[in-house]
Design a protein around this motif. Sequence first.
Motif: not given
Lengths: 249, 244
Positions: B137-143, B157-167, B169-172
């Motif tokens: 989980h750390l390798v996946h979403f933190t590193f 604006d160049g910030r991390h898009d956590v929402y899209n990262m999660v969605v 990521g979970f589409q697999h």
Amino acid sequence: MNLTLKVWRQKNAHATGALQSIAAPDVSPDMSFLEMLDVVNERLIGQGEEPIAFDHDCREGICGACSLVIDGVPHGPERGTTTCQLHMRHYQDGAVVTVEPFRAAAFPVLRDLVVDRGAFDRIQAAGGFVSVRTGGAPDANALPIAKSAADLAMDAASCIGCGACVAACKNAAAMLFVGAKVSQFAHLPQGQPERDRRVLQMVAQMDREGFGACTNLYECEAVCPKEIAVRVIAELNRDYRGALLRNED
Amino acid sequence: MEDAGVRGQHPGMARTVGRVLQSSLGLKFVMALSGAGLVGFVVGHLVGNLLVFKGSNGDAINAYAQGLKDLGAGLWVMRGGVLACAVAHVAAAGLLTRRSRAARPQGYAIDKAIAATYAARTMRVSGVLVLLYVIYHLVHFTFGGADPAAFHQMLPDGRHDVYNMVVVGFQHPLVAGVYLVAQVLLGVHLSHGIQSAFQSLGLVTEPYRRLTQWGGRALAAVLVVGFVAIPLAVQLGVLLPIQR
């Protein structure tokens, strides 16, 4: 009825043992488990074979000498019962019954089903007592003790030190035994002066003897012939925590 | 401690620490307290994660993530605390397991459990599996090592898009499946672990012990449902990626 026993046979503490099949014919349902073993032993002696060694003493469920793991459960299938009080009426004709010794590094097998439970004596000697000056007996009722406290102490004091708790525990932990021996004094005024010392020294001895660590499975409570509750383990933990924080000798 | 005065410590401080680290009961205190810290973290983590359902464009969880980053040193203190709890929990478990294995060198031909629950008997297995999952989980979403495409979702604006990262990521389906299984394992672990911590610390006796048993199971169930809801919502199409 006729039974087949699979009994752990081991010549001495250093020998490697194995399960041996032994026939137990003509068993009366009125026999206790130990009486059944007596009859089997008489047959074995008559045939010139070594009798099965097992521990027993009072045979009325109060001394804590008898042991045995019967079909995977210390003291057998009946709850709140020692092996000596287990009767053969609970078995069916033709049953195969596996009988093993209590298993723990701290309870080495001496012979067959006999294990050395001296570790419990050494834990008791480390602190499981109340130091009193001898002399005139104090007046009855001079020391008021609430009924609820007396009940808790007496319930813990019903431990007969048989070691079934250790035998049943996946970790061979002695927490129910030590908890009972700590709890029986913790509720009484006589137990207070040595309360911290008692728990620190008994736990240190318990660890030295090589018992395992409790994982709160509560198998001990289920097999205890005196039905000691695991609340004594919580009390042991609480007293040990308090003693650590107060940090007295 | 004869030399305690020289070192200026409270006499016997070292003795107390020694007793905690050397006794089976002391190590169980470490297990219980570090476990409590980790449960606290997991509860907070879930509350934060559920922000993924708030709003329509992922603003809530992205603002929350930014808020955490803005804590600066405070975030690192919190991370350090969680890491310390995790290390202490695993180390104490290792030491206790070694003792307990040594305490029963020879097992039984017939070994019957008559009272212990499945969760209680499998704590070591569920614990190791949860640890492996946490590393993934750390390798996946933190590193960002497991799925760089999902990880490097950015806002305009160049910030991390956590929402899209999660969605994303979970589409697999496989990734979602791993997370689902891991949450159930965590739930099984906690269904025993929470009440076990109360017992190990000697905080409750009857009749309240039963309360910690059922309360612990209830909290574990709530955590499982909450965490499972996110990959499940993505797989069911409730949560969709947002084109920025």
